[in-house]
Design an enzyme around this catalytic site. Structure first.
Site, PDB file in Angstrom:
ATOM      1  N   THR A 109      42.153 -46.949  58.762  1.00 31.70           N
ATOM      2  CA  THR A 109      40.746 -46.875  58.347  1.00 31.70           C
ATOM      3  C   THR A 109      40.254 -45.442  58.196  1.00 31.70           C
ATOM      4  O   THR A 109      39.098 -45.227  57.814  1.00 31.70           O
ATOM      5  CB  THR A 109      39.844 -47.579  59.380  1.00 31.70           C
ATOM      6  OG1 THR A 109      39.874 -46.848  60.619  1.00 31.70           O
ATOM      7  CG2 THR A 109      40.271 -49.012  59.611  1.00 31.70           C
ATOM      8  N   LYS A 110      41.088 -44.460  58.482  1.00 31.40           N
ATOM      9  CA  LYS A 110      40.628 -43.072  58.556  1.00 31.40           C
ATOM     10  C   LYS A 110      40.617 -42.385  57.190  1.00 31.40           C
ATOM     11  O   LYS A 110      41.151 -42.885  56.204  1.00 31.40           O
ATOM     12  CB  LYS A 110      41.505 -42.287  59.539  1.00 31.40           C
ATOM     13  CG  LYS A 110      41.487 -42.849  60.952  1.00 31.40           C
ATOM     14  CD  LYS A 110      40.086 -42.869  61.543  1.00 31.40           C
ATOM     15  CE  LYS A 110      40.065 -43.210  63.017  1.00 31.40           C
ATOM     16  NZ  LYS A 110      40.507 -44.572  63.317  1.00 31.40           N
ATOM     17  N   ASN A 111      40.002 -41.213  57.167  1.00 28.16           N
ATOM     18  CA  ASN A 111      39.896 -40.449  55.912  1.00 28.16           C
ATOM     19  C   ASN A 111      41.265 -40.028  55.380  1.00 28.16           C
ATOM     20  O   ASN A 111      41.464 -39.912  54.175  1.00 28.16           O
ATOM     21  CB  ASN A 111      39.045 -39.199  56.116  1.00 28.16           C
ATOM     22  CG  ASN A 111      37.634 -39.508  56.567  1.00 28.16           C
ATOM     23  OD1 ASN A 111      37.402 -40.441  57.334  1.00 28.16           O
ATOM     24  ND2 ASN A 111      36.675 -38.734  56.101  1.00 28.16           N
ATOM     25  N   MET A 113      45.181 -41.215  55.810  1.00 29.95           N
ATOM     26  CA  MET A 113      45.848 -42.406  56.357  1.00 29.95           C
ATOM     27  C   MET A 113      47.356 -42.332  56.174  1.00 29.95           C
ATOM     28  O   MET A 113      47.841 -41.978  55.106  1.00 29.95           O
ATOM     29  CB  MET A 113      45.331 -43.664  55.652  1.00 29.95           C
ATOM     30  CG  MET A 113      43.837 -43.914  55.823  1.00 29.95           C
ATOM     31  SD  MET A 113      43.270 -45.319  54.835  1.00 29.95           S
ATOM     32  CE  MET A 113      43.299 -44.619  53.176  1.00 29.95           C
TER      33      MET A 113
END
Length: 318
Positions: A109-111, A113
């Site tokens: 879900t991170k900026n 990935m």
């Protein structure tokens, strides 16, 4: 040892403290950036405090000037959980590079990935060496310069990324600036197009901030409609929204029941601790108010979503 941290984050933040037999001390957040409130940090310091674990939540930077001043005055380490804020700056410095150690996540879900994994950054060679050992079972594979005496109290596990995920991360890093630009552009568009909806307060995105999600504050007293109905209506329009985390970290059963290391409330009951620390509902009223009543989070400001998709979001709200 005690480690002061925010009440509002994913549970991994607090588990990293408990996993080394230390005591998390949860403090409240401020109500605009949603990061740890420096005024609450000062009040939470005891002779057992060793570190401050900052979380740059939702891409917002915590007040690092105030936090570093407190840390210096009390000789405390500062660890920055920058999992949601790669590329965000505080006073022209990247978050994660201001404290003693910065930590980033590459979970899906991170900026940035890679599926799973993460990275630790520091400008202290001794900390860097220690982290390399901790991630590799405490073994001297990459560096034989440490003596046996220096290693006797170091427990390492397998925290290694695979070469495949690391290679993916290197490729993703080249795209980070453009991905962050699109996140920011989509968020700024939403700020403008949603700003006049009664009962809805959009974030004020500071220069240097890269939004991770788009957090809005909802006022049910003004609209006369409870938040859950608004969330359900938006989802029915096909807009994936939520109310933030399910609960604050200290509301997790492991902290309320205090049985992490067995039935005797260890580490909280340890004879070496000597303090009775309990976690209760109501400990952090600002954080509780935000999660239980006010937050509406829209998650998909990232690629491949476009300005046209943001118009769909605004239309659903209207």
């Amino acid at each position: 040892d005690e480690v002061i941290t925010t009440c509002m984050s994913f549970n991994a933040t607090a588990m990293s403290i408990v996993s080394v037999n230390a005591i998390p001390v949860f403090t409240d957040v401020e109500d605009k950036e949603f990061c740890i409130d420096p005024l609450k940090i000062e009040a939470a310091i005891t002779p057992k405090t060793k570190a401050i674990l900052v979380v740059h939540l939702l891409g917002n930077a915590a007040d690092m000037d105030a936090i570093m001043k407190i840390a210096k005055n009390h000789k405390l380490f500062v660890i920055e959980d920058s999992a949601q804020a790669p590329g965000t700056k505080f006073n022209d410095r990247y978050v994660g590079t201001i404290g003693d150690i910065g930590v980033f996540s590459f979970q899906e879900t991170k900026n940035l990935m890679t599926g799973e994994g993460g990275i630790v950054v520091t400008n202290n060679p001794a900390y860097a060496k220690r982290v390399r050992l901790i991630r590799n079972h405490g073994e001297l594979i990459a560096d034989y310069s440490w003596s046996e005496q220096e290693l006797v109290n170091l427990v390492g596990l397998n925290y290694r990324m695979t070469e495949l995920t690391a290679a993916l991360g290197i490729a993703q890093l080249e795209k980070l600036d453009e991905n962050n630009r699109i996140r920011t552009e989509n968020a700024m568009f939403l700020c403008e197009i949603l700003k006049d909806i009664p009962g809805l307060c959009v974030p004020k995105i500071k220069d240097g901030t890269v939004p991770h999600v788009f957090p809005m504050l909802y006022d049910s007293l003004l609209t006369g409609v409870e938040r859950q109905k608004i969330l359900a209506a938006l989802r029915a329009e096909g807009i994936p929204v939520g109310s933030g985390y399910l609960h604050l970290m200290y509301e997790n059963p492991i902290f309320l029941k205090k049985i992490a290391y067995g039935k005797n409330n260890c580490p909280w009951s340890c004879h070496m601790y000597g303090i009775e620390r309990n976690y209760r509902l109501g400990d952090c009223p600002v954080g509780e108010e935000l999660l239980k009543k006010r937050f509406i989070w829209f998650y998909h400001i990232n690629r491949p979503n476009t300005i046209d998709d943001m118009r769909d979001v605004a239309e659903a709200f209207k």
